[in-house]
Design an enzyme around this catalytic site. Structure first.
Site, PDB file in Angstrom:
ATOM      1  N   LYS A  83       3.077 108.953  95.527  1.00 64.79           N
ATOM      2  CA  LYS A  83       2.908 108.543  94.205  1.00 64.79           C
ATOM      3  C   LYS A  83       2.957 106.909  94.144  1.00 64.79           C
ATOM      4  O   LYS A  83       3.972 106.419  94.561  1.00 64.79           O
ATOM      5  CB  LYS A  83       3.786 108.840  93.127  1.00 64.79           C
ATOM      6  CG  LYS A  83       3.406 109.100  91.419  1.00 64.79           C
ATOM      7  CD  LYS A  83       4.372 109.781  90.781  1.00 64.79           C
ATOM      8  CE  LYS A  83       4.022 109.799  89.450  1.00 64.79           C
ATOM      9  NZ  LYS A  83       5.017 110.519  88.708  1.00 64.79           N
TER      10      LYS A  83
HETATM   11  O1  G3P Z   1       4.900 111.806  84.845  1.00 67.18           O
HETATM   12  C1  G3P Z   1       5.220 110.586  84.091  1.00 67.18           C
HETATM   13  C2  G3P Z   1       5.943 110.758  82.906  1.00 67.18           C
HETATM   14  O2  G3P Z   1       7.151 111.271  83.362  1.00 67.18           O
HETATM   15  C3  G3P Z   1       6.222 109.965  82.011  1.00 67.18           C
HETATM   16  O3  G3P Z   1       6.667 110.484  80.803  1.00 67.18           O
HETATM   17  O4  G3P Z   1       7.718 110.838  78.781  1.00 67.18           O
HETATM   18  O5  G3P Z   1       8.656 108.993  80.396  1.00 67.18           O
HETATM   19  O6  G3P Z   1       6.299 108.686  79.311  1.00 67.18           O
HETATM   20  P1  G3P Z   1       7.490 109.603  79.730  1.00 67.18           P
END
Ligand code: G3P
Length: 217
Positions: A83
């Site tokens: 990633k």
């Molecule tokens: O895969 C990316 C994700 O983990 C981000 O999620 O909820 O931290 O915006 P969030």
């Protein structure tokens, strides 16, 4: 549609995997921090558990170090997707690592133009962040729809991995638009089953089973 689980918690992955709900896993530095585990160790454990792609994120910001980190990460298992962030250095690392035959997930995508660049750099997955756009009063779903249109217009094979999924409606809308993959926390995947009429209907059936003493075994 493929389901990736967005977590580094082994027990949660194993629980959903046993139900056939896990086509892959995504992690990021925040999820590794939350797990309290060593990145190499926990990533290997996840790869042993899950057959599909397991995203492990680089820590560097310059292409040369990202490439070196990526080459180390892919040695963990055959199903590692490296990633990288959506920067010019990240895209350079993406091009090099995909040319070497590795899977690359380009993350932190917030615009369709960024997604177009990632596809041209050969990304295996592009990760548009829905919830974080919603957080600033933009519509994350518009981004998924735009990327779907653009990739289909030109036949790009990069898979749209809808990320930053915060609720079951995000999953539903991503499926309607045709995202190839969603990655969601285990709690969101579990919440997809909820419906009050299912609960109400089951309660009524159970009452009748008891009243009529219906037995099968
Ligand atoms: O895969 C990316 C994700 O983990 C981000 O999620 O909820 O931290 O915006 P969030």
């Amino acid at each position: 549609m493929k389901f990736f689980v967005d977590t580094a918690e082994i027990d949660a992955i194993a629980e959903l995997n046993a139900l056939g709900m896990v086509d892959g896993v995504t992690t990021n530095p925040s999820l590794i921090k939350k797990s309290g585990r060593d990145i190499i160790e926990v990533t290997k454990e996840i790869c042993d558990l899950v057959d599909g792609p397991v995203s492990a994120e680089v820590t560097a910001t310059d292409a040369e170090t990202m490439i070196a980190e990526g080459r180390k990460l892919v040695k963990i298992a055959d199903n590692i997707a490296v990633k990288v962030p959506l920067t010019w250095d990240g895209l350079q690392a993406c091009k090099t690592l995909t040319d070497e035959g590795h899977m690359v997930n380009v993350t932190l995508c917030f615009s369709a133009n960024q997604a177009l660049l990632a596809a041209k750099a050969g990304a295996t997955f592009i990760s548009p962040f829905i919830g974080r756009l919603d957080d600033i009063n933009l519509d994350g779903m518009d981004l998924i729809a735009d990327i779907r249109t653009i990739y289909d217009n030109y036949g790009f094979e990069t898979e749209i991995l809808a990320a930053s999924i915060r609720n079951a409606n995000h999953v539903l809308e991503s499926a309607r638009i045709g995202a190839d993959v969603i990655t969601a926390p285990p709690a969101v995947i579990k919440a997809m089953i909820n419906h009050p009429l299912t609960d109400k209907g089951l309660d009524a059936f159970l009452a009748d089973i008891k009243a009529a003493n219906i037995k099968i075994l």
